[in-house]
Each structure stands twice: as C-alpha cells, then as structure tokens.
Scaffold this motif. Structure first.
Motif, PDB file in Angstrom:
ATOM      1  N   ARG A  30       0.554  -1.667  -0.114  1.00 47.30           N
ATOM      2  CA  ARG A  30      -0.046   0.298   0.256  1.00 47.30           C
ATOM      3  C   ARG A  30       1.253   1.182   0.063  1.00 47.30           C
ATOM      4  NH1 ARG A  30      -3.766  -0.949   5.086  1.00 47.30           N
ATOM      5  NH2 ARG A  30      -3.670   1.238   4.850  1.00 47.30           N
ATOM      6  N   ASP A  31       2.204   0.949   0.054  1.00 47.39           N
ATOM      7  CA  ASP A  31       3.221   2.432   0.381  1.00 47.39           C
ATOM      8  C   ASP A  31       4.101   2.368  -0.838  1.00 47.39           C
ATOM      9  OD1 ASP A  31       2.565   2.548   2.784  1.00 47.39           O
ATOM     10  OD2 ASP A  31       4.170   1.032   3.633  1.00 47.39           O
ATOM     11  N   VAL A  32       3.335   1.527  -1.626  1.00 45.38           N
ATOM     12  CA  VAL A  32       4.595   1.550  -3.454  1.00 45.38           C
ATOM     13  C   VAL A  32       4.313   2.965  -4.356  1.00 45.38           C
ATOM     14  CG1 VAL A  32       5.099   0.989  -5.125  1.00 45.38           C
ATOM     15  CG2 VAL A  32       4.401  -0.487  -3.187  1.00 45.38           C
ATOM     16  N   LEU A  33       2.733   3.539  -3.804  1.00 47.01           N
ATOM     17  CA  LEU A  33       3.042   4.230  -4.963  1.00 47.01           C
ATOM     18  C   LEU A  33       2.990   5.443  -4.145  1.00 47.01           C
ATOM     19  CD1 LEU A  33       1.659   5.397  -6.954  1.00 47.01           C
ATOM     20  CD2 LEU A  33      -1.050   5.991  -5.387  1.00 47.01           C
ATOM     21  N   PHE A  34       2.906   5.823  -3.080  1.00 43.53           N
ATOM     22  CA  PHE A  34       3.596   7.043  -2.335  1.00 43.53           C
ATOM     23  C   PHE A  34       5.081   7.039  -2.086  1.00 43.53           C
ATOM     24  CE2 PHE A  34       5.449   9.836   1.301  1.00 43.53           C
ATOM     25  CZ  PHE A  34       4.161  10.758   1.150  1.00 43.53           C
ATOM     26  N   GLY A  35       5.497   5.952  -2.281  1.00 45.59           N
ATOM     27  CA  GLY A  35       7.167   5.341  -2.025  1.00 45.59           C
ATOM     28  C   GLY A  35       7.702   5.868  -3.763  1.00 45.59           C
ATOM     29  N   ALA A  36       6.964   6.046  -4.636  1.00 50.32           N
ATOM     30  CA  ALA A  36       7.727   5.926  -6.109  1.00 50.32           C
ATOM     31  C   ALA A  36       7.287   7.471  -6.347  1.00 50.32           C
ATOM     32  CB  ALA A  36       6.418   5.469  -6.967  1.00 50.32           C
ATOM     33  N   MET A  37       6.808   8.403  -5.260  1.00 48.88           N
ATOM     34  CA  MET A  37       7.117   9.903  -6.311  1.00 48.88           C
ATOM     35  C   MET A  37       7.774  10.335  -6.350  1.00 48.88           C
ATOM     36  SD  MET A  37       3.565  11.372  -6.124  1.00 48.88           S
ATOM     37  CE  MET A  37       2.102  10.320  -5.641  1.00 48.88           C
ATOM     38  N   PRO A  38       8.967  10.214  -5.631  1.00 46.73           N
ATOM     39  CA  PRO A  38      10.344  10.812  -5.926  1.00 46.73           C
ATOM     40  C   PRO A  38      10.890  10.546  -7.124  1.00 46.73           C
ATOM     41  CG  PRO A  38      10.779  10.168  -4.231  1.00 46.73           C
ATOM     42  CD  PRO A  38       9.267   9.703  -4.342  1.00 46.73           C
ATOM     43  N   LEU A  39      10.329   8.928  -7.523  1.00 44.32           N
ATOM     44  CA  LEU A  39      10.978   8.549  -8.840  1.00 44.32           C
ATOM     45  C   LEU A  39       9.867   9.405 -10.184  1.00 44.32           C
ATOM     46  CD1 LEU A  39      12.558   7.180 -10.466  1.00 44.32           C
ATOM     47  CD2 LEU A  39      10.907   4.823 -10.441  1.00 44.32           C
ATOM     48  N   LEU A  40       8.999   9.415  -9.833  1.00 45.92           N
ATOM     49  CA  LEU A  40       8.021  10.182 -10.577  1.00 45.92           C
ATOM     50  C   LEU A  40       8.511  11.078 -10.791  1.00 45.92           C
ATOM     51  CD1 LEU A  40       4.308   8.480  -9.612  1.00 45.92           C
ATOM     52  CD2 LEU A  40       5.819   7.510 -11.573  1.00 45.92           C
ATOM     53  N   PHE A  41       8.650  12.300  -9.967  1.00 49.58           N
ATOM     54  CA  PHE A  41       8.740  13.685 -10.477  1.00 49.58           C
ATOM     55  C   PHE A  41      10.241  13.320 -10.888  1.00 49.58           C
ATOM     56  CE2 PHE A  41       6.598  14.938  -6.192  1.00 49.58           C
ATOM     57  CZ  PHE A  41       5.393  15.550  -6.927  1.00 49.58           C
ATOM     58  N   ALA A  42      10.950  12.203 -10.412  1.00 46.18           N
ATOM     59  CA  ALA A  42      12.546  12.635 -11.325  1.00 46.18           C
ATOM     60  C   ALA A  42      11.962  12.290 -13.519  1.00 46.18           C
ATOM     61  CB  ALA A  42      12.986  11.378 -11.089  1.00 46.18           C
ATOM     62  N   LEU A  43      11.426  11.224 -13.498  1.00 54.41           N
ATOM     63  CA  LEU A  43      10.861  11.597 -14.956  1.00 54.41           C
ATOM     64  C   LEU A  43       9.875  12.476 -15.286  1.00 54.41           C
ATOM     65  CD1 LEU A  43       9.314   7.383 -14.923  1.00 54.41           C
ATOM     66  CD2 LEU A  43      11.398   8.063 -15.589  1.00 54.41           C
ATOM     67  N   HIS A  44       9.671  12.941 -14.858  1.00 57.68           N
ATOM     68  CA  HIS A  44       8.516  14.286 -14.826  1.00 57.68           C
ATOM     69  C   HIS A  44       9.575  15.655 -15.663  1.00 57.68           C
ATOM     70  CE1 HIS A  44       5.348  17.551 -14.006  1.00 57.68           C
ATOM     71  NE2 HIS A  44       5.557  17.113 -15.366  1.00 57.68           N
TER      72      HIS A  44
END
Length: 217
Positions: A30-44
C-alpha cells in the motif's frame, strides 16, 4: 523548471537515483505509490528537459510540443489523482480514510477534467525569465488552481503520517512562494520544487519513520 535543460536533466538523475533507493526500502504494497513519488517526479523533470531543448532550438518544434504535452498531462492531470490516492492507500485511521476517500473521488473527477483540457485544447509553452511558461485556456484558471491545491496538498496535510503531513506542509509553503514570485510559470517551478523536496521521503522509508499520528477522538 528554471534556467536550462541541463538543470532538469541533472535534477532528474539525482532525484531518480534517490527514487529507486526509496522504492527499495518500501515494505508494504500500500506504500508503493507514495514511495514511487520521487521516481515519478524525476521522470517528470526529465520530460521538461526536452521542453527546454525545444525552446533552445536543439530539437524540433514537434518534439518540444510533445514533451510539453507529456509534462502538462502529468502535472495537471495525473499528479492530482495519484497524490491523494497514494495517501489514501497508506491510511489506516477510519475517519481519515473516509475524508481522504472523498478527496480522492473529487480528484478523479477533477483529474479527468484536467486531462480532457490538456488533450482537447492547445497548450503553448515559452521561456520567460529563465522559466518555462505553460498556457492552456481550460486548465489555467483560478478555480482549477484552488481545486488542485485541495486535492494534492489537502490530502497530504490530512494524512495521519508524519512524513506525508510534513511533505504537504512544505508543498503548501512552496506553492505560496511560487505563486507570489513566479505565478506565470507556476506548473514548471512548483513541480521542480516538489520534485526536490520529494527526496526527503527516502530518509523516512530508510529509517522506518513512516508512523501514523494518534487518532483523534
């Protein structure tokens, strides 16, 4: 973001490395999506690097426009859905889950509207004071800005987890500063700021300090 493509690409590399490390320390599905935020921001940020290349004439206008479309689609359509959803998935306190579920439902409706606006209406982008300005007639309005803050930062601040709550407070501070100083380049500058402070999530997952606040009576 500000300054140049090089700044975006370097920031993307650094934040992306932290994002991968952050995901490595996530222990609950359940924490994966929130934990992925830095990586998603990096791709952005990586995407906006290509916007800068286009504005500098290093790539074609078509490539620049496609990059700008992807940047705005995530910033204004996907992120306001993903952020409250990630907070909802982590929450355990019943009354907070109900409140966050309501915000998330609103976020899905709002995000769908924003995605429609980005996909259906032309978006222009240009450089002003070494920042990228994105202009869309549907998504760049006062009421969309208010709803954006509500579903993103509102969900973060409402969370029962210390790290999420502080991430929300810092984002609210950043939103205020960016609005006062560079409102014309709001999407670009705020997303860079949010990407940078998202690296703080690594230390929270690394040390296991994701802990819920005491439930209110």
């Amino acid at each position: 973001m500000c300054i140049s493509a090089e700044v975006n690409f370097v920031a993307s590399a650094v934040i992306g490395a932290v994002g991968v490390a952050t995901l490595a320390h996530v222990r609950h599905p359940r924490d994966v999506l929130f934990g992925a935020m830095p990586l998603l921001f990096a791709l952005h940020q990586f995407t906006e690097g290509f916007v800068w290349l286009g504005l500098d004439g290093a790539i074609s206008e078509l490539s620049r426009d496609n990059a700008a479309f992807l940047f705005l689609l995530y910033a204004q359509g996907i992120l306001p859905i993903a952020m409250p959803l990630s907070v909802l998935l982590m929450e355990d306190v019943p009354w907070r889950r109900v409140a966050l579920a309501a915000i998330t439902a609103l976020a899905f409706v709002f995000g769908a509207y924003m995605i429609w606006g980005v996909m259906s209406f032309p978006t222009s982008c240009y450089a002003e004071n070494r920042s990228v300005v994105y202009s869309n007639p549907v998504t760049e309005t006062m009421w969309t800005g208010i709803l954006y803050i509500l579903v993103t930062c509102g969900a973060l601040v409402l969370s029962g987890f210390h790290v999420v709550r502080w991430f929300g407070v810092l984002n609210l501070i950043g939103l205020t500063v960016v609005f006062l100083m560079k409102s014309y380049a709001f999407s670009s500058v705020w997303c860079f700021y949010a990407a940078v402070i998202s690296v703080l999530l690594y230390w929270q997952f690394r040390t296991g300090k994701i802990r819920p606040l005491p439930a209110m009576a």
